[in-house]
Design a protein around this motif. Structure first.
Motif, mmCIF file in Angstrom:
data_model
loop_
_atom_site.group_PDB
_atom_site.id
_atom_site.type_symbol
_atom_site.label_atom_id
_atom_site.label_comp_id
_atom_site.label_asym_id
_atom_site.label_seq_id
_atom_site.Cartn_x
_atom_site.Cartn_y
_atom_site.Cartn_z
ATOM 1 N N ARG A 175 0.748 -1.040 -0.133
ATOM 2 C CA ARG A 175 -0.078 0.067 -0.155
ATOM 3 C C ARG A 175 0.720 1.198 0.065
ATOM 4 N NH1 ARG A 175 -3.986 -0.510 4.989
ATOM 5 N NH2 ARG A 175 -3.980 1.849 4.589
ATOM 6 N N PRO A 176 0.381 2.310 -0.920
ATOM 7 C CA PRO A 176 1.190 3.597 -0.906
ATOM 8 C C PRO A 176 1.158 4.365 0.595
ATOM 9 C CG PRO A 176 -0.692 3.848 -2.157
ATOM 10 C CD PRO A 176 -0.825 2.270 -1.701
ATOM 11 N N ARG A 177 2.197 4.485 1.187
ATOM 12 C CA ARG A 177 2.422 5.264 2.195
ATOM 13 C C ARG A 177 2.146 6.969 2.010
ATOM 14 N NH1 ARG A 177 6.956 3.150 6.218
ATOM 15 N NH2 ARG A 177 6.223 1.081 6.472
ATOM 16 N N PRO A 178 1.507 7.485 3.005
ATOM 17 C CA PRO A 178 1.360 8.947 2.699
ATOM 18 C C PRO A 178 2.879 9.397 3.022
ATOM 19 C CG PRO A 178 0.631 8.292 5.012
ATOM 20 C CD PRO A 178 0.895 6.861 4.163
ATOM 21 N N GLN A 179 2.928 10.642 2.204
ATOM 22 C CA GLN A 179 4.192 11.395 2.306
ATOM 23 C C GLN A 179 3.919 12.710 2.418
ATOM 24 O OE1 GLN A 179 5.499 9.303 -1.638
ATOM 25 N NE2 GLN A 179 7.422 9.487 -0.539
ATOM 26 N N ARG B 223 9.130 12.787 2.997
ATOM 27 C CA ARG B 223 9.190 12.026 4.270
ATOM 28 C C ARG B 223 7.842 11.135 4.516
ATOM 29 N NH1 ARG B 223 9.383 14.379 10.351
ATOM 30 N NH2 ARG B 223 8.844 12.422 11.548
ATOM 31 N N GLU B 224 8.026 9.853 4.797
ATOM 32 C CA GLU B 224 6.929 8.732 4.703
ATOM 33 C C GLU B 224 6.410 8.672 6.205
ATOM 34 O OE1 GLU B 224 8.163 5.117 2.963
ATOM 35 O OE2 GLU B 224 7.966 5.850 0.952
ATOM 36 N N PHE B 225 5.081 8.448 6.305
ATOM 37 C CA PHE B 225 4.384 8.036 7.542
ATOM 38 C C PHE B 225 3.747 6.702 7.505
ATOM 39 C CE2 PHE B 225 5.211 12.631 7.117
ATOM 40 C CZ PHE B 225 5.281 13.104 8.502
ATOM 41 N N SER B 226 3.617 5.934 8.511
ATOM 42 C CA SER B 226 3.057 4.946 8.493
ATOM 43 C C SER B 226 1.440 4.847 8.096
ATOM 44 C CB SER B 226 3.317 3.879 9.960
ATOM 45 O OG SER B 226 2.862 4.894 10.993
ATOM 46 N N THR B 227 0.930 5.802 8.825
ATOM 47 C CA THR B 227 -0.504 6.116 8.826
ATOM 48 C C THR B 227 -0.804 7.642 8.312
ATOM 49 O OG1 THR B 227 -0.804 6.896 10.914
ATOM 50 C CG2 THR B 227 -1.030 4.377 10.622
ATOM 51 N N PHE B 228 -2.134 7.533 7.672
ATOM 52 C CA PHE B 228 -2.327 8.906 7.334
ATOM 53 C C PHE B 228 -2.579 9.929 8.189
ATOM 54 C CE2 PHE B 228 -5.000 12.026 4.903
ATOM 55 C CZ PHE B 228 -4.272 12.046 3.687
ATOM 56 N N SER B 229 -3.156 9.263 9.616
ATOM 57 C CA SER B 229 -3.459 10.227 10.858
ATOM 58 C C SER B 229 -2.156 10.621 11.117
ATOM 59 C CB SER B 229 -4.123 9.306 11.615
ATOM 60 O OG SER B 229 -3.401 8.276 12.098
ATOM 61 N N HIS C 241 1.438 15.511 11.845
ATOM 62 C CA HIS C 241 2.606 16.228 11.606
ATOM 63 C C HIS C 241 2.200 17.346 10.818
ATOM 64 C CE1 HIS C 241 6.498 16.892 9.656
ATOM 65 N NE2 HIS C 241 5.879 17.032 8.791
ATOM 66 N N GLN C 242 1.546 17.435 9.978
ATOM 67 C CA GLN C 242 1.380 18.920 9.111
ATOM 68 C C GLN C 242 0.510 19.880 10.086
ATOM 69 O OE1 GLN C 242 -0.989 17.568 5.670
ATOM 70 N NE2 GLN C 242 1.010 17.352 4.427
ATOM 71 N N ARG C 243 -0.170 19.238 10.914
ATOM 72 C CA ARG C 243 -0.906 20.390 11.680
ATOM 73 C C ARG C 243 0.086 20.919 12.730
ATOM 74 N NH1 ARG C 243 -5.765 17.444 14.213
ATOM 75 N NH2 ARG C 243 -4.241 16.724 15.688
#
Ligand SMILES: [Zn+2]
Ligand SMILES: [Zn+2]
Length: 98
Positions: free
Chosen positions: A29-33, A42-48, A53-55
């Protein structure tokens, strides 16, 4: 005489192999970046995790705090003007509490 169909023996299934394949499907599965804040993908394990991180990043960037009096500004430029133009109350030595 009709030719009889020839059935080939079914392939033997190893339970260990099928488990290994199911694991690889999940990991594909594509990881959110994140491509902001200089993260450069930068990759994150989950979208949350990416949203958090962005918040956090946006909150830090949006606010600028005066190191002298502690006043909070929405932009760093406003903070710089506050200090440069002498509007900061912390720079004046009116209260010498030593
Ligand atoms: Zn980022
Ligand atoms: Zn200040």
């Amino acid at each position: 005489m009709a030719p009889e169909p020839i059935f080939s023996s079914p392939p033997t299934i190893h339970p260990g192999d099928s488990n290994d394949r199911s694991l690889r499907v999940v990991s594909s599965r594509p990881r959110p970046q994140c491509w902001e804040h200089g993260c450069e993908g930068r990759e994150f394990s989950t979208f949350s995790n990416l949203l958090r991180h962005q918040r956090e990043k946006s909150g830090v960037v949006a606010k600028a705090e005066c190191p002298v009096c502690g006043a909070v500004f929405t932009r760093t430029t406003a903070r710089n003007i506050h200090v440069a133009q002498g509007k900061c109350k912390g720079t004046g030595r009116e209260s010498s509490a030593e």
